[in-house]
Write a protein that holds these residues in place. Sequence first.
Motif, PDB file in Angstrom:
ATOM      1  N   LEU A  36       0.824  -1.208   0.000  1.00  0.00           N
ATOM      2  CA  LEU A  36       0.000   0.000   0.000  1.00  0.00           C
ATOM      3  C   LEU A  36       0.859   1.260   0.000  1.00  0.00           C
ATOM      4  CD1 LEU A  36      -2.725  -1.070   2.608  1.00  0.00           C
ATOM      5  CD2 LEU A  36      -2.852  -1.177   0.111  1.00  0.00           C
ATOM      6  N   LEU A  37       1.956   1.242   0.757  1.00  0.00           N
ATOM      7  CA  LEU A  37       2.787   2.442   0.871  1.00  0.00           C
ATOM      8  C   LEU A  37       3.592   2.687  -0.400  1.00  0.00           C
ATOM      9  CD1 LEU A  37       3.633   4.755   2.685  1.00  0.00           C
ATOM     10  CD2 LEU A  37       5.430   3.286   3.648  1.00  0.00           C
ATOM     11  N   ILE A  38       4.153   1.634  -1.001  1.00  0.00           N
ATOM     12  CA  ILE A  38       4.892   1.804  -2.253  1.00  0.00           C
ATOM     13  C   ILE A  38       3.960   2.321  -3.344  1.00  0.00           C
ATOM     14  CG2 ILE A  38       6.132   0.608  -4.099  1.00  0.00           C
ATOM     15  CD1 ILE A  38       7.263  -1.280  -1.930  1.00  0.00           C
ATOM     16  N   ASP A  39       2.751   1.805  -3.381  1.00  0.00           N
ATOM     17  CA  ASP A  39       1.767   2.282  -4.365  1.00  0.00           C
ATOM     18  C   ASP A  39       1.434   3.747  -4.132  1.00  0.00           C
ATOM     19  OD1 ASP A  39      -0.248   1.802  -6.500  1.00  0.00           O
ATOM     20  OD2 ASP A  39      -1.677   2.182  -4.881  1.00  0.00           O
ATOM     21  N   ILE A 126      -3.314  -3.991  -6.542  1.00  0.00           N
ATOM     22  CA  ILE A 126      -2.364  -2.930  -6.200  1.00  0.00           C
ATOM     23  C   ILE A 126      -0.941  -3.387  -6.460  1.00  0.00           C
ATOM     24  CG2 ILE A 126      -1.464  -1.495  -4.322  1.00  0.00           C
ATOM     25  CD1 ILE A 126      -4.236  -1.505  -3.094  1.00  0.00           C
ATOM     26  N   LEU A 127      -0.647  -4.654  -6.123  1.00  0.00           N
ATOM     27  CA  LEU A 127       0.692  -5.175  -6.393  1.00  0.00           C
ATOM     28  C   LEU A 127       0.997  -5.135  -7.878  1.00  0.00           C
ATOM     29  CD1 LEU A 127       3.292  -6.498  -5.470  1.00  0.00           C
ATOM     30  CD2 LEU A 127       2.111  -8.715  -5.463  1.00  0.00           C
ATOM     31  N   CYS A 128       0.009  -5.399  -8.709  1.00  0.00           N
ATOM     32  CA  CYS A 128       0.202  -5.322 -10.158  1.00  0.00           C
ATOM     33  C   CYS A 128       0.614  -3.911 -10.579  1.00  0.00           C
ATOM     34  CB  CYS A 128      -1.086  -5.737 -10.873  1.00  0.00           C
ATOM     35  SG  CYS A 128      -0.990  -5.711 -12.679  1.00  0.00           S
ATOM     36  N   ARG A 129       0.017  -2.904  -9.970  1.00  0.00           N
ATOM     37  CA  ARG A 129       0.406  -1.519 -10.286  1.00  0.00           C
ATOM     38  C   ARG A 129       1.868  -1.271  -9.927  1.00  0.00           C
ATOM     39  NH1 ARG A 129      -4.834   0.294  -8.145  1.00  0.00           N
ATOM     40  NH2 ARG A 129      -3.809   1.150  -6.291  1.00  0.00           N
ATOM     41  N   PHE A 135       8.995  -2.753 -11.435  1.00  0.00           N
ATOM     42  CA  PHE A 135       9.675  -4.039 -11.596  1.00  0.00           C
ATOM     43  C   PHE A 135      11.080  -3.915 -12.158  1.00  0.00           C
ATOM     44  CE2 PHE A 135      10.537  -7.809 -14.354  1.00  0.00           C
ATOM     45  CZ  PHE A 135      10.872  -8.672 -13.321  1.00  0.00           C
ATOM     46  N   THR A 136      11.297  -3.042 -13.124  1.00  0.00           N
ATOM     47  CA  THR A 136      12.629  -2.939 -13.740  1.00  0.00           C
ATOM     48  C   THR A 136      13.698  -2.544 -12.735  1.00  0.00           C
ATOM     49  OG1 THR A 136      12.155  -0.656 -14.433  1.00  0.00           O
ATOM     50  CG2 THR A 136      11.742  -2.408 -16.041  1.00  0.00           C
ATOM     51  N   LYS A 137      13.290  -1.930 -11.620  1.00  0.00           N
ATOM     52  CA  LYS A 137      14.271  -1.536 -10.597  1.00  0.00           C
ATOM     53  C   LYS A 137      14.872  -2.737  -9.886  1.00  0.00           C
ATOM     54  CE  LYS A 137      12.154   2.976  -9.952  1.00  0.00           C
ATOM     55  NZ  LYS A 137      11.326   3.847  -9.107  1.00  0.00           N
ATOM     56  N   TYR A 192       1.246  -0.814 -20.394  1.00  0.00           N
ATOM     57  CA  TYR A 192       0.383  -0.307 -19.321  1.00  0.00           C
ATOM     58  C   TYR A 192       0.930   1.011 -18.784  1.00  0.00           C
ATOM     59  CZ  TYR A 192      -2.539  -4.481 -18.901  1.00  0.00           C
ATOM     60  OH  TYR A 192      -3.447  -5.494 -19.134  1.00  0.00           O
ATOM     61  N   PHE A 193       2.245   1.085 -18.633  1.00  0.00           N
ATOM     62  CA  PHE A 193       2.872   2.312 -18.140  1.00  0.00           C
ATOM     63  C   PHE A 193       2.625   3.465 -19.111  1.00  0.00           C
ATOM     64  CE2 PHE A 193       6.358   5.307 -17.603  1.00  0.00           C
ATOM     65  CZ  PHE A 193       6.387   5.480 -16.226  1.00  0.00           C
ATOM     66  N   LEU A 194       2.816   3.207 -20.398  1.00  0.00           N
ATOM     67  CA  LEU A 194       2.581   4.246 -21.396  1.00  0.00           C
ATOM     68  C   LEU A 194       1.127   4.696 -21.387  1.00  0.00           C
ATOM     69  CD1 LEU A 194       4.646   2.953 -24.470  1.00  0.00           C
ATOM     70  CD2 LEU A 194       5.315   4.672 -22.786  1.00  0.00           C
TER      71      LEU A 194
END
Length: 224
Positions: A36-39, A126-129, A135-137, A192-194
């Motif tokens: 929740l906090l990262i989102d 939310i985890l999907c977001r 993810f690339t990080k 999705y990001f774009l």
Amino acid sequence: MRSILSNLIIRVNDKIYVKDPETSVLGKKIIQESILLIDEIGFDNFTFKKLGEKIGSNESSIYRYFENKHKLLVYLCSWYWSWVEYKMVFKMTNIEDPMDKLKRAITAVTEKAEEDHSIPHINEAILCRIIIAEFTKTLHTKEIDDENKEGFFLIYKNVINRIVTLIIEVNADYPYPKSLASSIIEGALHQYFLNDHLKSITNCNNEITPTDFYLNLITTILKK
């Protein structure tokens, strides 16, 4: 997908964490609130101090589970890809036609996740977001080669290799199955990001999803 994971135990490489967060109430709280906090604030602004304040616990208690926030993100991503792998296998059950199996697998790995309430401390939507944004990080670090040797990304690679196998079943003569499979999975996240932030450089929108694009792509390029 609701309740299909009710009897499933998702296992993450034990080298990623200090103590398995699934073994305690506090550990599950750390996972739940970190998502929740990262989102909410993004991974760059996320700290264990802020997470500790969120869960009402000392920062030191979080370090008993994870060495640093990078390892926590790797854990969340590993959990997500394991969950996706299960979805993919579930969708292909009792399907014989190779192209149908491939389409179902691609749908599983490219569609946006919905929350499955059978796992109450993890909101998959939310985890999907987070996966789309962050993810690339987990990959673009100086430690990538060492972490790969330790098996940190084995689950992610398993998902890709399942797609590779399906591509070969559809068309064994296609010369680039690995590149295609990895491009589908990472490309879907990028689309999705774009669509969320740079809409003018993608055809994806409220009507056209990355899943639509990649289903069209594989149908076109894998024709014999």
